[in-house]
Design an enzyme around this catalytic site. Structure first.
Site, mmCIF file in Angstrom:
data_model
loop_
_atom_site.group_PDB
_atom_site.id
_atom_site.type_symbol
_atom_site.label_atom_id
_atom_site.label_comp_id
_atom_site.label_asym_id
_atom_site.label_seq_id
_atom_site.Cartn_x
_atom_site.Cartn_y
_atom_site.Cartn_z
ATOM 1 N N TYR A 1 0.809 -1.229 0.000
ATOM 2 C CA TYR A 1 0.000 0.000 0.000
ATOM 3 C C TYR A 1 0.837 1.271 0.000
ATOM 4 O O TYR A 1 0.293 2.361 -0.016
ATOM 5 C CB TYR A 1 -0.911 0.030 1.234
ATOM 6 N N LYS B 1 4.007 -14.650 5.115
ATOM 7 C CA LYS B 1 4.418 -15.623 4.095
ATOM 8 C C LYS B 1 5.943 -15.494 3.999
ATOM 9 O O LYS B 1 6.505 -15.138 2.953
ATOM 10 C CB LYS B 1 3.707 -15.270 2.784
ATOM 11 N N ASP C 1 -1.728 -18.344 4.505
ATOM 12 C CA ASP C 1 -2.678 -19.257 3.845
ATOM 13 C C ASP C 1 -3.250 -20.251 4.861
ATOM 14 O O ASP C 1 -4.456 -20.509 4.907
ATOM 15 C CB ASP C 1 -2.038 -19.971 2.648
ATOM 16 N N ASP D 1 -6.010 -6.124 5.300
ATOM 17 C CA ASP D 1 -7.185 -5.638 4.576
ATOM 18 C C ASP D 1 -8.100 -6.817 4.237
ATOM 19 O O ASP D 1 -9.312 -6.790 4.486
ATOM 20 C CB ASP D 1 -6.713 -4.937 3.297
#
Ligand code: ATP
Length: 356
Positions: free
Chosen positions: A126, A193, A226, A250
């Site tokens: 972002y 991740k 995940d 988000d």
């Protein structure tokens, strides 16, 4: 009468003015001393001031230090990527806090959800470091990357950079621990991740791990994003506080909204060291704007978070209990959660439940 609290109110776009009016009605009933300073941002500001985010709006927030806002839509081609992101970055509101809890009378698959998403709000994908495909800048970047480390990017690739810094991570980690202690939360789960992105997500994880040592009673764990997502939809009651970099934060906040009954119910806060801006997680919902049927509860609960921030925990709890009471009674509710009442019917019912 001079208020005990000065609060900047930005009604916003779409359903923003409707849910703002509802929230104001409830907050005035819960805490009569609020002095509202109304300022514009978004399309109304563009029409009135020729500017989507006028400096006088930012100044009003800086002066009051606390604001509550409705959703703001960013017109395509306006020169802004997102007014909301500009506001968060301009005021350095580095932590977004989004609590999602099961609400009485709102049927959902899981009845035991009580979690809080804490999202880093200024960095990551972002931050706005964008290189358009085939632009001279993207071409220069390709050459530089080739020179630096033999990275080869396709000539037709657009590139968004993902900067995550130690300083940016530390402050949100510190915030997450302080928030957890202050709100008697037991466990922080960090999502990442790091295996795939060791230099950005990995840094987020390592920095948080180092800073979580000696943090007292709050437990700390991490989970691949995940894996975390799969666990969340199967057993959300297992989680407490989720600490996430910007993009995952988000997405996961909307997922959590879905877990407890939808976007119309989830409040939010954007917090920095100096300023705080409270806002619902939902957007301006143009499909239902102007019809008077938007659910004001997300905005009203954002107001409860604001009262707590202003040092009025009693008022905050009273608003939350009044929301629960109206939902539990099940008579007055907006169409998004299966009713046929209007925005103001719901706000009025909540305001009168306060008195009881
Ligand atoms: P953004 O990009 O700003 O997040 P969006 O259009 O993706 O906006 P929202 O505006 O948040 O998403 O809303 C998605 C849909 O959810 C809306 O079209 C609307 O039908 C519903 N919705 C969102 N907020 C509310 C609300 N307060 N009350 C009722 N329905 C809502």
């Amino acid at each position: 009468m001079a208020g005990r609290h000065r609060v900047t109110l930005i009604p916003g776009d779409g359903i923003g003015p409707e849910v703002s009016a509802g929230a104001r009605l409830v907050l005035d009933a819960a805490s009569p001393g609020i002095e509202w300073i109304e300022r514009q941002a978004g399309s109304v500001a563009l029409a009135e001031h020729g500017d989507l985010l006028p400096e006088e709006t930012l100044d009003a927030i800086r002066e009051a230090r606390v604001a509550i806002k409705g959703p703001i839509t960013t017109p395509v081609g306006s020169g802004f990527r997102s007014i909301n992101v500009a506001l968060r970055q301009g005021l350095d509101l580095f932590a977004a806090v989004r609590p999602a809890r099961s609400l009485p009378g709102v049927p959902t698959r899981h009845g035991d959800v009580d979690l809080v998403v804490i999202r880093e709000n200024t960095e990551d994908l972002y931050q706005g470091v964008e290189f358009a495909a085939r632009s001279p800048q993207a071409e220069a970047l390709r050459e530089e990357l080739r020179r630096l480390a033999d990275f080869e990017i396709r000539p037709d690739a657009g590139v968004t950079l993902k900067p995550i810094s130690i300083a940016g991570t530390r402050r949100v980690v510190r915030f997450a621990f302080e928030y957890s202690k202050a709100n008697r939360r037991g466990t922080i789960t960090l999502g990442h991740k790091a295996g795939i992105m060791p230099t950005s997500d990995g840094l987020f994880l390592r920095t948080a791990r180092e800073d979580s040592i000696d943090r007292g009673d709050v437990e700390f764990e991490d989970m691949q994003i995940d894996h975390l997502t799969a666990r969340l939809v199967r057993e959300p009651g297992r989680f407490d506080v989720l600490l996430l970099p910007n993009l995952y934060g988000d997405i996961i906040s909307d997922l959590c909204a879905g877990l407890v009954g939808g976007l119309g119910l989830i409040p939010g806060a954007n917090i920095g060291w100096e300023y705080a801006v409270f806002e619902p997680v939902h957007g301006s919902a143009p499909d239902i704007a102007g019809k008077g049927v938007a659910n004001p509860i997300a905005m009203i609960l954002s107001g409860a978070m604001m009262l707590r921030h202003l040092g009025e925990p009693g008022g905050a709890s009273a608003v939350e209990h009044a929301v629960d009471a109206v939902l539990e009674a099940g008579k007055v509710r907006t169409p998004d959660i299966g009713g046929s009442s209007s925005t103001m019917d719901v706000a009025e019912a909540i305001a009168s439940a306060l008195a009881r």
